[in-house]
Scaffold this active site. Structure first.
Site, PDB file in Angstrom:
ATOM      1  N   LYS A  79       0.844  -1.193   0.000  1.00 42.44           N
ATOM      2  CA  LYS A  79       0.000   0.000   0.000  1.00 42.44           C
ATOM      3  C   LYS A  79       0.872   1.233   0.000  1.00 42.44           C
ATOM      4  O   LYS A  79       1.930   1.264   0.630  1.00 42.44           O
ATOM      5  CB  LYS A  79      -0.879   0.011   1.258  1.00 42.44           C
ATOM      6  CG  LYS A  79      -2.075   0.921   1.164  1.00 42.44           C
ATOM      7  CD  LYS A  79      -3.205   0.273   0.402  1.00 42.44           C
ATOM      8  CE  LYS A  79      -4.389   1.214   0.245  1.00 42.44           C
ATOM      9  NZ  LYS A  79      -5.527   0.559  -0.433  1.00 42.44           N
ATOM     10  N   GLY A 182     -19.123   7.710  -2.591  1.00 46.57           N
ATOM     11  CA  GLY A 182     -18.066   8.070  -3.535  1.00 46.57           C
ATOM     12  C   GLY A 182     -18.025   7.095  -4.690  1.00 46.57           C
ATOM     13  O   GLY A 182     -19.043   6.546  -5.123  1.00 46.57           O
ATOM     14  N   VAL A 184     -17.109   4.067  -4.940  1.00 45.63           N
ATOM     15  CA  VAL A 184     -17.684   2.741  -4.700  1.00 45.63           C
ATOM     16  C   VAL A 184     -19.117   2.843  -4.164  1.00 45.63           C
ATOM     17  O   VAL A 184     -20.039   2.243  -4.730  1.00 45.63           O
ATOM     18  CB  VAL A 184     -16.829   1.928  -3.704  1.00 45.63           C
ATOM     19  CG1 VAL A 184     -17.468   0.570  -3.442  1.00 45.63           C
ATOM     20  CG2 VAL A 184     -15.419   1.752  -4.239  1.00 45.63           C
TER      21      VAL A 184
END
Ligand code: NAI
Length: 346
Positions: A79, A182, A184
């Site tokens: 990440k 948002g 998703v």
């Protein structure tokens, strides 16, 4: 302190970048490359302090290892975190410097979008590295913004949960409370509305929530009310750690199924959700649609149709986890974790 911290979990590497010229301060955490390059999005976010950013990077990175393994991908987990400072937009110089940082890792980490990042941002990062995915693509190809694939995975995963817990095979009249609209959450809301679900929604962007509620015939509530709405399903699609002792005590739903990463604030919260008789769809299993799309783009392995077929597998995968949790009495998240650790050779 660092090596023994639970979130560290034997990360293969944690890299810090500080580039005063562009203002870039970033962390890239590589949890595992056992199955392939560490794939995971980049988040651009404001943190209370550097340690909070590091903790987020470690938790998200390990989550990507688990997610990619359970999705059957030839990818490890990592990440990127870019620390947001000030209120202005990101500069190209900042994104290019981040591209340089990724490039310095020689392909051990491959980035894509996460919160605060767009496909246009990926294009700027790509000026400095080829270890980037989630780039804009033409019709029919795998790749592009992962949000729609993630939303589709949450939709089918929620269907598995609703079938398991409520004995329902469709969403007609099923009441879903959605937190965050948002990339998703908005897509989840659209799919559920089209399937006849009853929706209650909230977003800190009040204008967006009002606009989407009007368009989808949903009820719009305040941000601090959404976790207490009496509904069939709570779908968290904003930020993590939303399931803690306080919110769990006040949930009035049968199912929690949403895309937010790291929904359980602490390991004690899985048993808390279970004790309330609520079925929890483990976050990294249900939200794998985006990374399935991203990895297919990066590896050049498949097109939009084959990505859709792999995203559809989230539904039976969750059904199997729910069945195993019932049979063993374990929580759904511990069942998923055990499967994932096995798949990354730990
Ligand atoms: P986004 O930034 O497009 O949307 C997040 C939305 O949540 C925004 O509309 C924001 O205003 C809202 N929000 C933030 N805090 C809130 C709060 N306290 N209450 C209500 N609304 C709030 O992010 P995106 O891409 O939709 O991601 C949502 C979540 O899903 C994140 O946790 C992300 O890590 C996770 N996720 C996203 C994937 C993707 O493909 N984009 C893949 C897997 C996980």
């Amino acid at each position: 302190m660092l090596f023994d911290a639970p979130d560290f979990d034997a990360h293969e590497g944690v890299h810090f970048f500080d580039d005063p010229a562009s203002g870039l301060k970033a962390v890239i955490a590589v949890h595992s490359t056992h199955r392939g390059p560490a794939a995971g999005g980049c988040r651009w976010w404001t943190y209370a302090n550097d340690v909070a950013a590091l903790t987020d990077a470690l938790r998200l990175s390990r989550g990507m290892s688990y997610k990619n393994a359970l999705a059957g991908l030839a990818a490890g987990g990592g990440k990127g975190i870019i620390l947001k400072t000030g209120t202005g937009p990101k500069s190209d110089a900042l994104l290019e410097a981040f591209g340089g940082a990724i490039n310095a890792l020689g392909g051990r980490y491959v980035t894509a979008e996460d919160v605060g990042m767009s496909d246009a941002d990926m294009t700027v990062i790509a000026r400095r590295t080829r270890f980037v995915s989630g780039l804009p693509v033409g019709g029919g190809a795998a790749g592009g913004n992962p949000g729609p694939s993630t939303a589709q995975g949450v939709f089918v995963g929620m269907r598995a949960a609703v079938r398991h817990k409520l004995g329902r095979s469709d969403f007609a009249g099923v009441h879903v409370a959605i937190q965050g609209l948002g990339s998703v959450g908005g897509g989840v809301a659209e799919r559920l509305a089209a399937a006849g679900a009853k929706l209650t929604v909230a977003d800190i962007d009040e204008a967006r929530a009002a606009r989407m509620a009007a368009a989808l015939g949903a009820t719009h509530v305040a941000v601090d009310e959404i976790t207490r709405v009496s509904a069939d399903v709570f779908s968290p699609n904003a930020l993590g750690a939303i399931l803690d002792a306080d919110t769990i005590a006040n949930l009035d739903v049968a199912v929690v199924a949403g895309a937010a990463n790291n929904q359980l604030a602490t390991p004690a919260d899985g048993p808390r959700v279970q004790a309330r008789g609520i079925l929890y769809a483990p976050d990294y299993v249900i939200n794998a649609g985006g990374i399935i799309n991203v990895v297919a783009e990066y590896l050049g392995d498949g097109d939009a149709a084959s990505v859709a077929a792999r995203v559809a597998e989230i539904e039976p995968r969750l059904a199997a986890i729910f069945a195993e949790a019932d049979a063993s009495g374990r929580t759904t998240d511990t069942v998923a974790d055990a499967m994932a650790r096995n798949a990354i050779g730990r």
